[in-house]
Design an enzyme around this catalytic site. Structure first.
Site, PDB file in Angstrom:
ATOM      1  N   ARG A  96      22.030  68.844   7.633  1.00 48.36           N
ATOM      2  CA  ARG A  96      21.848  67.473   8.092  1.00 48.36           C
ATOM      3  C   ARG A  96      21.582  67.481   9.604  1.00 48.36           C
ATOM      4  NH1 ARG A  96      20.712  62.361   6.395  1.00 48.36           N
ATOM      5  NH2 ARG A  96      22.201  60.786   7.063  1.00 48.36           N
ATOM      6  N   THR A 370      12.910  59.980   1.503  1.00 48.78           N
ATOM      7  CA  THR A 370      13.648  61.221   1.364  1.00 48.78           C
ATOM      8  C   THR A 370      12.979  61.854   0.164  1.00 48.78           C
ATOM      9  OG1 THR A 370      15.649  60.179   2.228  1.00 48.78           O
ATOM     10  CG2 THR A 370      15.997  62.056   0.767  1.00 48.78           C
ATOM     11  N   THR A 388      15.107  65.150   4.067  1.00 47.15           N
ATOM     12  CA  THR A 388      14.631  63.835   4.488  1.00 47.15           C
ATOM     13  C   THR A 388      14.256  63.787   5.956  1.00 47.15           C
ATOM     14  OG1 THR A 388      15.295  61.489   4.566  1.00 47.15           O
ATOM     15  CG2 THR A 388      17.018  63.088   5.064  1.00 47.15           C
ATOM     16  N   ASN A 390      14.407  60.498   6.801  1.00 52.18           N
ATOM     17  CA  ASN A 390      14.953  59.152   6.663  1.00 52.18           C
ATOM     18  C   ASN A 390      13.873  58.166   6.257  1.00 52.18           C
ATOM     19  OD1 ASN A 390      16.973  57.280   6.496  1.00 52.18           O
ATOM     20  ND2 ASN A 390      16.853  56.678   8.627  1.00 52.18           N
ATOM     21  N   SER A 442      23.499  59.498   2.071  1.00 48.82           N
ATOM     22  CA  SER A 442      23.695  59.176   0.653  1.00 48.82           C
ATOM     23  C   SER A 442      23.072  60.229  -0.246  1.00 48.82           C
ATOM     24  CB  SER A 442      23.060  57.816   0.334  1.00 48.82           C
ATOM     25  OG  SER A 442      23.679  56.800   1.073  1.00 48.82           O
TER      26      SER A 442
HETATM   27  N1  GLY Z   1      18.407  59.282   5.194  1.00 51.76           N
HETATM   28  C1  GLY Z   1      18.901  58.918   3.927  1.00 51.76           C
HETATM   29  C2  GLY Z   1      20.254  59.497   3.651  1.00 51.76           C
HETATM   30  O1  GLY Z   1      20.562  60.570   4.130  1.00 51.76           O
HETATM   31  O2  GLY Z   1      21.019  58.861   2.986  1.00 51.76           O
END
Ligand code: GLY
Length: 557
Positions: A96, A370, A388, A390, A442
């Protein structure tokens, strides 16, 4: 992209007592790759056929999507990879994005104290990218084919080009975000001479970047020429990411979350994803509720699941965040008594107003664009990957001279408690911005086992809607006996507590919508909830399904 393909249909017996039409999944004996884009799927299958394992294929697919699916495939973003290898080992690779060191709690508040658009578009919206480090970590520990060979399809797709699909042409032309940034407009929109379906799209700058990563590994991206150019572009354009931020970025391995549902073992995403906690909590609420007796797609079953979602999202938006920065009460949120209380609070006949639902204190307590891909190799190793930038095309900025789009993942943080982000999620203090912190996600890459053996690999894009999408795919298979194609294609619904709205895709009958309104739901029809990519292993066959909401492809051998 919502084009429903004409799919062959057949009659199958379903356990709730009538015959439903079900479309056929792709079937293969040995290995399967399901992604959102055909060239990427083909790159993954080629690696598997050449003896690579699921991780090798996941690396090849990840880099290929960075070329062929610019709205979401990336090297300028981040994600999660859930792995299960046949000897039973599991791991979760967290790559992330992280907030740059110069980020601060109120950095997206304007003079009036309200959030600006800076977290959504432009240089300041980008978090420190994690994809290249994450794929390298996965490969170093679990891959077996040489790194450079796995990047070769991506380098060649970027350098020699590929034929633009109808959906990609439409998406590139429609993006007002890309049009705002000259380098992005030049590369992706040809300065207004938009790509048509069937035209060749070449990306020489991106080919150069990928070629360096193929030769030097992640070191190029985080410390080498790519890092220096990226940091210089940031300085020149008011961005926050420095060379130091890039050098210090690391991907980490975490324990996957584990739970059980009706005898199936669920492996899923831990924080900083909220998705796995959501799947396990909601399955806990549903397991003893009897909701499934009403049948798939019935107003009564949708009502119960939506109420379950409403309650989870209240907790998500209050408690979940990066566990390296905040104590996240996962055990409390999954505690049996806590889950039972949630179940008891649901009225099977009436919607609870979201204003009357707040996150219960967990037992013991003191985030659309994503993409997801699922891979199973010939040994039964499984990789479930969601990554992703985003929003569609991220923050809209193409890193100068490097050819790749940067994320706007900073918008997944709470810019201001109580104010919705671009995904409409109303989040809390736990997810406030701090330097180095990962924004709450998410993304929910998930693997399901039956009797200790691989059963299902699934995931989806869609910000908060990811969690509902993955839950519904799992319920469609486990509770309603659907094949994976049908489970993925069925119309979906989503509730995220705030706004107090039950979002429903087209495809539910007007009678069902009327019954749900009669129960007190504010029903709104929306044009696409998630794009699942799933593989089911059953009876010696792998069944693959790319969502018919997308131009995706399932393929195997
Ligand atoms: N950017 C969408 C998520 O990580 O939930």
């Amino acid at each position: 992209m919502r084009e429903i393909l004409a799919l062959g249909a057949l009659l199958v017996a379903v356990p709730w007592g009538f015959h439903a039409r079900a479309a056929e999944p792709v079937r293969a004996r040995h290995a399967m790759v399901v992604t959102r884009e055909a060239h990427a799927t083909d790159a993954g299958v080629a690696v598997l056929r050449a003896g690579g394992n699921a991780v090798d294929a996941a690396v090849a697919v990840g880099f290929a999507l960075a070329v062929t699916l610019p709205a979401a495939g990336n090297i300028g973003g981040g994600g999660f990879m859930l792995l299960r290898v046949t000897d039973g080992r599991t791991t979760f690779i967290d790559f992330r994005e992280r907030a740059p060191k110069k980020a601060s709690r109120d950095m997206y508040l304007g003079p009036d104290g309200n959030p600006t658009q800076d977290s959504e578009a432009g240089y300041r919206a980008a978090g420190v990218p994690g994809t290249v480090r994450g794929l390298e970590l996965a490969h170093r520990k679990y891959g077996k084919k040489p790194w450079a060979g796995l990047l070769a399809p991506a380098v060649s797709l970027a350098r020699d080009g590929f034929d633009v699909s109808y959906g990609l042409a439409r998406s590139l032309r429609a993006s007002r975000l890309l049009a705002r940034f000259p380098e992005s407009r030049r590369i992706f929109q040809r300065d207004g001479a938009y790509y048509e379906a069937g035209e060749r799209f070449r990306q020489p700058e991106l080919a150069g970047t990928l070629d360096r990563i193929a030769r030097s590994g992640a070191a190029d991206f985080y410390e080498g020429e790519t890092a220096r150019k990226l940091a210089a572009g940031m300085v020149a354009n008011g961005g926050l990411i420095t060379l130091e931020d890039l050098k210090q970025y690391s991907a980490v391995e975490r324990e996957p979350l584990r739970g059980r549902y009706r005898g199936y073992e669920i492996l899923t995403a831990p924080p900083p994803s909220s998705g796995g906690t959501g799947i396990l909590q909601m399955m806990g609420v549903l397991e003893k509720s009897g909701y499934e007796k009403h049948g798939a797609g019935s107003a009564a079953s949708i009502h119960f699941v939506a109420e379950t979602m409403r309650r989870f999202f209240a907790a998500r938006n209050t408690y979940l965040a990066d566990p390296d920065y905040v104590r996240v009460p996962v055990a409390g949120l999954l505690d049996k008594r806590y889950v039972a209380k949630l179940r008891e609070s649901i009225d099977p006949e009436r919607a609870t107003r979201s204003s009357e639902v707040s996150a219960l204190d967990p037992a013991g307590y003191e985030s659309s664009e994503t993409t997801h891909y699922s891979i199973v190799d010939a040994q039964g190793n499984a990789a479930s990957v969601t990554y992703t930038i985003n929003g569609g095309y991220g923050c809209g900025v193409t890193a100068p001279g490097l050819g790749f789009l940067l994320n706007n993942e900073m918008d997944d943080f709470t810019a201001k408690p109580g104010s919705p982000n671009a995904a409409g999620l109303v989040q809390g203090e736990a997810n406030a911005i701090q330097p180095g912190k990962r924004p709450l996600s998410s993304m929910t890459p998930t693997i399901v086992l039956r009797d200790g053996r691989l059963f299902l690999v699934a995931g989806s894009p869609g910000s908060g809607r990811i969690i509902s999408t993955v839950l519904e795919v799992l319920l469609n298979v486990i509770d309603f006996g659907m094949n994976v194609r049908d489970a993925v294609d069925r119309p979906r619904f989503h509730h995220q507590w705030k706004p107090d709205t039950l979002f429903m895709e087209p495809g539910f009958s007007p009678d069902t919508l009327a019954l749900l309104r009669g129960r007190g739901h504010n029903v709104e029809t929306v044009s696409g909830i998630g794009e699942a990519a799933a593989i089911l292993a059953e009876g010696g066959w792998l069944q693959g399904a790319a969502d018919s909401r997308s131009e995706g492809k399932a393929s195997g051998y």
